[in-house]
Design a protein around this motif. Sequence first.
Motif, short mmCIF file in Angstrom:
data_model
loop_
_atom_site.label_atom_id
_atom_site.label_comp_id
_atom_site.label_asym_id
_atom_site.label_seq_id
_atom_site.Cartn_x
_atom_site.Cartn_y
_atom_site.Cartn_z
N PRO A 56 0.82 -1.20 0.00
CA PRO A 56 0.00 0.00 0.00
C PRO A 56 0.86 1.26 0.00
CG PRO A 56 -0.01 -1.03 2.16
CD PRO A 56 0.72 -1.97 1.22
N HIS B 167 -4.01 -2.61 8.93
CA HIS B 167 -4.12 -2.87 7.49
C HIS B 167 -4.59 -4.31 7.25
CE1 HIS B 167 -3.32 -2.25 3.26
NE2 HIS B 167 -2.61 -3.37 3.24
N THR C 246 -8.01 -5.08 5.27
CA THR C 246 -7.86 -5.50 3.88
C THR C 246 -7.57 -6.98 3.69
OG1 THR C 246 -5.46 -5.15 3.82
CG2 THR C 246 -6.87 -3.23 3.33
N TYR C 247 -7.24 -7.68 4.77
CA TYR C 247 -6.85 -9.09 4.69
C TYR C 247 -5.63 -9.28 3.79
CZ TYR C 247 -11.55 -9.39 6.56
OH TYR C 247 -12.68 -9.21 7.31
N SER C 248 -4.78 -8.28 3.75
CA SER C 248 -3.60 -8.30 2.89
C SER C 248 -2.68 -9.46 3.25
CB SER C 248 -2.83 -6.99 3.04
OG SER C 248 -1.53 -7.10 2.51
#
Length: 107
Positions: free
Chosen positions: A13, A61, A65-67
């Motif tokens: 990001p 984050h 966002t489940y990044s």
Amino acid sequence: PMCSGYRAPRRWPRGSGAGSGSTYVYDVNGNFDTLCNPGMVSLESLEEEDVVKIKSMIEEHVQLTYSPLAKELLENWSVALSKFIKVMPDDYKAVLQAKKEKIRVAV
């Protein structure tokens, strides 16, 4: 420019924690220092409050966002942490030092 030619990895990001005047960079390639203008910014080691802030931002984050990349950073935190750099604009650093000095004199 302060830093040029640097692009965060495509998956990462773009938010950098710059609201405080300083910025945190995840330097995955270890060459960020070659891309900055040392006449405008200082690259600093992280202090404990920086570590807490960065980890908190990454945890948030992940929640929002489940990044998978952010999750991987947390799972390998000691390795990831070693790749973060604090970028401090020299002008902003001077302002902070002047404020500290003013407080010190007033006390």
